[in-house]
Scaffold this active site. Sequence first.
Site, PDB file in Angstrom:
ATOM      1  CG  PHE A  81      -1.849   1.271   1.108  1.00 24.41           C
ATOM      2  CD1 PHE A  81      -3.011   1.235   0.351  1.00 24.41           C
ATOM      3  CD2 PHE A  81      -1.497   2.473   1.711  1.00 24.41           C
ATOM      4  CE1 PHE A  81      -3.804   2.366   0.212  1.00 24.41           C
ATOM      5  CE2 PHE A  81      -2.288   3.610   1.575  1.00 24.41           C
ATOM      6  CZ  PHE A  81      -3.439   3.555   0.824  1.00 24.41           C
ATOM      7  CG  ASP A 102       5.640   4.075   1.834  1.00 24.56           C
ATOM      8  OD1 ASP A 102       5.610   4.816   2.832  1.00 24.56           O
ATOM      9  OD2 ASP A 102       4.675   3.935   1.058  1.00 24.56           O
ATOM     10  CE  LYS A 143      -1.242   7.128   6.611  1.00 31.90           C
ATOM     11  NZ  LYS A 143      -0.818   6.126   5.634  1.00 31.90           N
TER      12      LYS A 143
HETATM   13  C1  LIG Z   1      -0.928   6.197   4.203  1.00 29.49           C
HETATM   14  C2  LIG Z   1       0.159   5.667   3.394  1.00 29.49           C
HETATM   15  C3  LIG Z   1       0.502   6.237   2.162  1.00 29.49           C
HETATM   16  C4  LIG Z   1      -0.296   7.341   1.527  1.00 29.49           C
HETATM   17  O1  LIG Z   1      -0.406   8.473   2.334  1.00 29.49           O
HETATM   18  P1  LIG Z   1      -1.575   9.543   2.077  1.00 29.49           P
HETATM   19  O2  LIG Z   1      -1.213  10.690   2.959  1.00 29.49           O
HETATM   20  O3  LIG Z   1      -2.854   8.874   2.466  1.00 29.49           O
HETATM   21  O4  LIG Z   1      -1.519   9.885   0.631  1.00 29.49           O
HETATM   22  C5  LIG Z   1       1.590   5.718   1.493  1.00 29.49           C
HETATM   23  N1  LIG Z   1       2.306   4.707   1.996  1.00 29.49           N
HETATM   24  C6  LIG Z   1       2.000   4.128   3.177  1.00 29.49           C
HETATM   25  C7  LIG Z   1       2.849   3.013   3.691  1.00 29.49           C
HETATM   26  C8  LIG Z   1       0.914   4.578   3.905  1.00 29.49           C
HETATM   27  O5  LIG Z   1       0.598   3.993   5.064  1.00 29.49           O
END
Ligand SMILES: *Cc1c(COP(=O)(O)O)cnc(C)c1O
Length: 407
Positions: free
Chosen positions: A148, A233, A262
């Site tokens: 994700f 990520d 986040k």
């Molecule tokens: C939440 C998330 C994203 C995307 O972040 P948004 O601020 O919702 O665009 C990307 N990678 C990971 C691992 C995430 O948990």
Amino acid sequence: MTAPARTDRGSEELIRAEEPVLAHNYHPLPVVVARAEGAWVEDVEGRRYLDMLAGYSALNFGHRHPALVEAAHRQLDRLTLTSRAFHNDRLAGFAERLAALTGTDMVLPMNTGAEAVESGIKVARKWAYDVKGVPADRATIVVAADNFHGRTTTIVSFSTDETARSGFGPFTPGFRIVPYNDLAAMEAAVDETTAAVLIEPIQGEAGGLIPDDGYLAGVRELTRRKGCLFVADEIQSGLGRTGHTLAVEHESVVPDVVLLGKALGGGIVPVSAVVGSREVLGVLHPGEHGSTFGGNPLAAAVGTAVVELLETGEFQRRAAELGTVLREGLAALVGRGVVGFRARGLWAGVDVDPSLGGGREISERLMREGILVKDTHGSTIRLAPPLTVTAEELAGALGTLEKVLTT
Ligand SMILES: *Cc1c(COP(=O)(O)O)cnc(C)c1O
């Protein structure tokens, strides 16, 4: 005609009011939050809930952490937006401190997580052409199944979740998907066109999947040997959640590029960033990439205050210590409604016995008992409270989970 006083509406009425006017891209739990502090939220009727989701780690420091709210207030009274057409007096300090915290050279400030991922992809491709010498438009990026990374068209192009993809093509080419936690498959997929390997150190959305010990170090070794970048990520796993500033520290790994988001916005404003070495982020020149709001003074002020909190090490320590409470509590529930779980730091994916109900059903039952969680797939729920939660609150939540699963 006077509009009705919005605050006079109760939870049920507000939920009904959303239906005709709000796109149905979410299916929230039937709770309408009106205020919050620390690890607790309160609904319109004044019912209190322990927030065991914490905005998917956007609220690592809890709701409205006093130092973060103060930083935001102070900045609101001075300067909020300049665009990057001009310098602002908050950005240098933010970038210096974030780079120091993450042990990197350079920072590319963005807003949302998806933008950080998109920016990371662009930077990796540019690096492949400018530095590695990949022929134009031939760069590939190797990613993991069940990833994700966000919701843009390019990002869902390499998702394996049909719900996230279906109906949104045509997709961006240039991605190779390999199984997660499988170094041999990754090795086979990386070739002379590969710009980067892009993975989550822990796959949150997939149910908190933690790779085998040695996987992250293996990815680091493989990418270095093959001459491509390691992009981690850490948008959800980073900034204290797992007991370290970055989850890759669990294996003492330093990626070339780390994506943050986040929690970087302190639960107040969207703040994301790509951080990495000068060799990589240095490939960008004026005009090649940007964002109107990226690095705005309000975001930089809040982001700096977030970095200050993390510099103390207190939150990483809390996540590690409370993580023990979480793991021990969950271990005691295995065989008693829990069939298995994965946890690192203050973050767990819990597989509930499917005969007790789906993840959604369990989440609704927990909600009625004053605990907010989110299901992922099937009968898996994730637990990720703010790192400010107390051991007592956490024990209480585990007690409630036990009650919901065993009565
Ligand atoms: C939440 C998330 C994203 C995307 O972040 P948004 O601020 O919702 O665009 C990307 N990678 C990971 C691992 C995430 O948990």
